[in-house]
Design an enzyme around this catalytic site. Structure first.
Site, PDB file in Angstrom:
ATOM      1  N   HIS A  68       8.451 -15.173   3.463  1.00 52.59           N
ATOM      2  CA  HIS A  68       7.075 -15.504   3.587  1.00 52.59           C
ATOM      3  C   HIS A  68       6.197 -14.411   3.324  1.00 52.59           C
ATOM      4  CE1 HIS A  68       8.224 -13.444   7.467  1.00 52.59           C
ATOM      5  NE2 HIS A  68       7.046 -12.796   7.170  1.00 52.59           N
ATOM      6  N   SER A  70       3.196 -11.980   4.958  1.00 52.78           N
ATOM      7  CA  SER A  70       2.362 -12.130   6.331  1.00 52.78           C
ATOM      8  C   SER A  70       0.914 -11.728   6.153  1.00 52.78           C
ATOM      9  CB  SER A  70       2.847 -10.764   6.997  1.00 52.78           C
ATOM     10  OG  SER A  70       4.091 -10.921   7.371  1.00 52.78           O
ATOM     11  N   TYR A 150      -3.153  -4.689   8.669  1.00 51.74           N
ATOM     12  CA  TYR A 150      -3.234  -3.244   7.999  1.00 51.74           C
ATOM     13  C   TYR A 150      -4.506  -2.921   7.068  1.00 51.74           C
ATOM     14  CZ  TYR A 150       1.382  -3.891   9.895  1.00 51.74           C
ATOM     15  OH  TYR A 150       2.462  -4.489  10.583  1.00 51.74           O
ATOM     16  N   PHE A 155       0.716  -6.828  -0.058  1.00 54.36           N
ATOM     17  CA  PHE A 155       1.233  -8.056   0.306  1.00 54.36           C
ATOM     18  C   PHE A 155       2.436  -8.348  -0.389  1.00 54.36           C
ATOM     19  CE2 PHE A 155      -3.394  -8.592   0.695  1.00 54.36           C
ATOM     20  CZ  PHE A 155      -3.459  -9.147   1.964  1.00 54.36           C
ATOM     21  N   HIS A 156       3.474  -8.757   0.304  1.00 50.08           N
ATOM     22  CA  HIS A 156       4.895  -8.889  -0.423  1.00 50.08           C
ATOM     23  C   HIS A 156       5.848 -10.075   0.322  1.00 50.08           C
ATOM     24  CE1 HIS A 156       5.131  -6.247   3.182  1.00 50.08           C
ATOM     25  NE2 HIS A 156       6.549  -6.884   3.264  1.00 50.08           N
TER      26      HIS A 156
END
Length: 213
Positions: A68, A70, A150, A155-156
């Protein structure tokens, strides 16, 4: 939709020996907003290549079982906040359209207190839409006095993890070789271009889905 009993014991063997970072109180539900990624067979082949290579540097790496991106930190919701929280998300996310991202840059991450290290695929295209989604999720968090996401997020999609801060072993040479595996993987450009179709929120053992238009 029927209520499920929340899990009372916190058996660390059930989640890979990881320890929760916040106390579990009855009626407090760990909650996380994310974009679910459905792994195709080819993605799992690429994952296997990456993890087996990375294990030559860090033997304790474990491949993720679900994938996913986050859109929130993991926060704690009181039980009676769950429905209004989900209603707030639904109202803020209802107008978002489906969009594409490209996740093709191998990157090493640690969690905030550096007790775990992750190997992930960073998103190189679609960052702006993700920031727009996060800003809506953040507004819901603020309504409930919960921590927002944050600043300047990377994004990852996390691929594998290990206990401890092993950034040093995975950066540099290892990272370059992993990137090379991704770049050379057959059809990786198509494989790593992802269309997001829904946002999901997991709260305790319940899942809520918000389709994108």
């Amino acid at each position: 939709e029927e209520e499920q009993q929340e899990e009372k014991r916190d058996d660390s063997s059930r989640h890979g020996g990881r320890v929760r970072c916040f106390p579990h109180e009855r009626g407090s539900w760990a909650t996380h907003v994310y974009l679910p990624y459905q792994a195709q067979e080819e993605f799992l082949e690429l994952l296997e290549l990456l993890v087996s290579h990375a294990r030559t540097y860090v033997a304790s790496l474990t491949a993720m079982e679900e994938f996913h991106v986050s859109l929130s930190q993991s926060v704690v919701l009181r039980y009676h906040w769950i429905n209004p929280f989900m209603q707030g998300l639904k109202e803020r996310l209802v107008s978002f359209h489906r969009f594409f991202c490209v996740a093709d840059r191998v990157k090493v991450y640690t969690n905030q207190n550096k007790t775990r290290t992750f190997v992930g695929l960073e998103i190189s295209a679609g960052h702006f839409q993700l920031l727009e989604l996060v800003s809506e999720v953040d507004k819901v968090m603020e309504e409930f006095d919960l921590p927002v996401f944050y600043k300047d997020p990377s994004f990852h999609i996390s691929l594998a993890w290990c206990v401890g801060d092993l950034t040093g072993s995975l950066q540099g040479q290892c990272l370059r070789e992993l990137q090379d595996i991704v770049d050379r993987f057959e059809d990786s450009a198509r494989l790593l271009r992802v269309q997001w179709e829904q946002i999901r929120c997991k709260s305790g053992n319940k899942f809520f889905s918000f389709p994108l238009r």
